[in-house]
Design a protein around this motif. Structure first.
Motif, mmCIF file in Angstrom:
data_model
loop_
_atom_site.group_PDB
_atom_site.id
_atom_site.type_symbol
_atom_site.label_atom_id
_atom_site.label_comp_id
_atom_site.label_asym_id
_atom_site.label_seq_id
_atom_site.Cartn_x
_atom_site.Cartn_y
_atom_site.Cartn_z
ATOM 1 N N GLU A 1 49.554 23.883 34.914
ATOM 2 C CA GLU A 1 49.361 22.432 34.946
ATOM 3 C C GLU A 1 48.499 21.972 36.118
ATOM 4 O OE1 GLU A 1 53.431 20.921 34.419
ATOM 5 O OE2 GLU A 1 52.695 20.215 32.457
ATOM 6 N N SER A 2 48.232 22.865 37.073
ATOM 7 C CA SER A 2 47.273 22.513 38.118
ATOM 8 C C SER A 2 45.837 22.574 37.585
ATOM 9 C CB SER A 2 47.424 23.459 39.317
ATOM 10 O OG SER A 2 46.954 24.765 39.009
ATOM 11 N N VAL A 3 45.664 23.143 36.392
ATOM 12 C CA VAL A 3 44.346 23.250 35.765
ATOM 13 C C VAL A 3 44.247 22.342 34.542
ATOM 14 C CG1 VAL A 3 42.698 24.829 34.650
ATOM 15 C CG2 VAL A 3 44.078 25.612 36.590
ATOM 16 N N LEU A 4 45.278 22.353 33.688
ATOM 17 C CA LEU A 4 45.264 21.510 32.477
ATOM 18 C C LEU A 4 46.696 21.225 32.051
ATOM 19 C CD1 LEU A 4 46.034 23.699 30.070
ATOM 20 C CD2 LEU A 4 43.618 24.175 30.128
ATOM 21 N N PRO A 5 46.910 20.151 31.302
ATOM 22 C CA PRO A 5 48.263 19.851 30.824
ATOM 23 C C PRO A 5 48.797 20.983 29.944
ATOM 24 C CG PRO A 5 46.851 17.935 30.579
ATOM 25 C CD PRO A 5 45.952 19.087 30.952
ATOM 26 N N LEU A 6 50.047 21.296 30.133
ATOM 27 C CA LEU A 6 50.646 22.418 29.421
ATOM 28 C C LEU A 6 50.568 22.219 27.909
ATOM 29 C CD1 LEU A 6 51.969 24.983 30.489
ATOM 30 C CD2 LEU A 6 54.187 23.875 30.228
ATOM 31 N N ASN A 7 50.664 20.976 27.447
ATOM 32 C CA ASN A 7 50.670 20.737 26.008
ATOM 33 C C ASN A 7 49.296 20.903 25.369
ATOM 34 O OD1 ASN A 7 49.347 18.389 26.762
ATOM 35 N ND2 ASN A 7 51.027 17.005 26.185
#
Length: 242
Positions: free
Chosen positions: A64-70
């Protein structure tokens, strides 16, 4: 395994590839160890390895530091083992659009039952577009172990998700190395994890012929450089020529 870990980190190792690594202290594994996952960012982001179930929280925070988990679209791994897919269902719950990518044998023997959603079973040599990149599934039974084992190769950047090949001991590793063979051979001499089947040499030569430039190793540093040379040297060691 009772995890005693000082922290999970994520590193950008180039071309949209991130290495997530959790060190395991010598108190837990003699000499220390590490578990890696890889996040490949594209129109359809892919996570290779989920990590152990107990590592879901730190690994998911790193993602999530790179992209939303979903936004995860695909989750893949080489074979069914806790450190490769232990938190698979937790990730499927957190990423409702994500599909599991695995080989047909893995789907038949385990994943269709273990996973909360039906897997997308790839045949040997089947390609799948992620957007700007394309991955290809390669069956590799018993190399290094597991009937259902296989590898994923990304054609554009010549990236090989190579799972348990080149397993390196120790808990602290640079994100990238230009030589993973000697360290991994030290590990193999201590605890040989290869099945040593008749197809070991041919499978490694098939991988080498792809001329990978990055080897995404599950334990230790990733490799960048002449991946074909590393694979052929490994084959020499395993098949008695070195």
């Amino acid at each position: 395994m009772s995890m005693n870990t000082p922290g999970t980190r994520i590193d950008d190792i180039g071309n949209g590839l991130y290495r997530i690594s959790t060190p395991v202290s010598p108190d837990t594994v003699p000499g220390g160890f590490s578990f890696n996952q890889y996040l490949l960012v594209d129109e359809a982001p892919l996570l290779f390895h989920t990590g152990l179930r107990r590592l879901f929280e730190p690994v998911s925070r790193a993602i999530e530091s790179v992209l939303p988990l979903n936004e995860l679209r695909y989750i893949s791994f080489c074979h069914v083992e806790a450190d490769e897919c232990g938190s698979l269902n937790e990730f499927l719950q957190a990423a409702p659009r994500a599909e599991v990518l695995c080989g047909q044998v893995a789907a038949m023997t385990s994943v269709a039952d273990l996973a909360d959603r039906p897997p997308r079973a790839l045949s040997d040599g089947e390609a799948l577009s992620l957007g700007a990149r394309t991955v290809v599934w390669l069956d590799a039974p018993h190399v290094p172990h597991g009937w259902e084992n296989g590898f994923l190769f990304e054609q554009t950047t010549r990236l090989l998700f190579c799972g348990d090949l080149f397993t390196q001991p120790g808990s602290e590793h640079a994100p990238v190395s230009d030589d993973v063979l000697d360290s991994s051979e030290q590990m193999r001499r201590t605890m040989d994890y290869f099945a040593h089947g008749a197809n070991t040499g041919p499978v490694l030569e098939r991988l080498a012929a792809l001329q990978p430039q990055t080897l995404a190793c599950m334990h230790g540093s990733a490799f960048q450089g002449d991946g074909a040379a590393q694979l052929r040297k490994l084959a020499d060691r395993l098949c008695g020529a070195g």
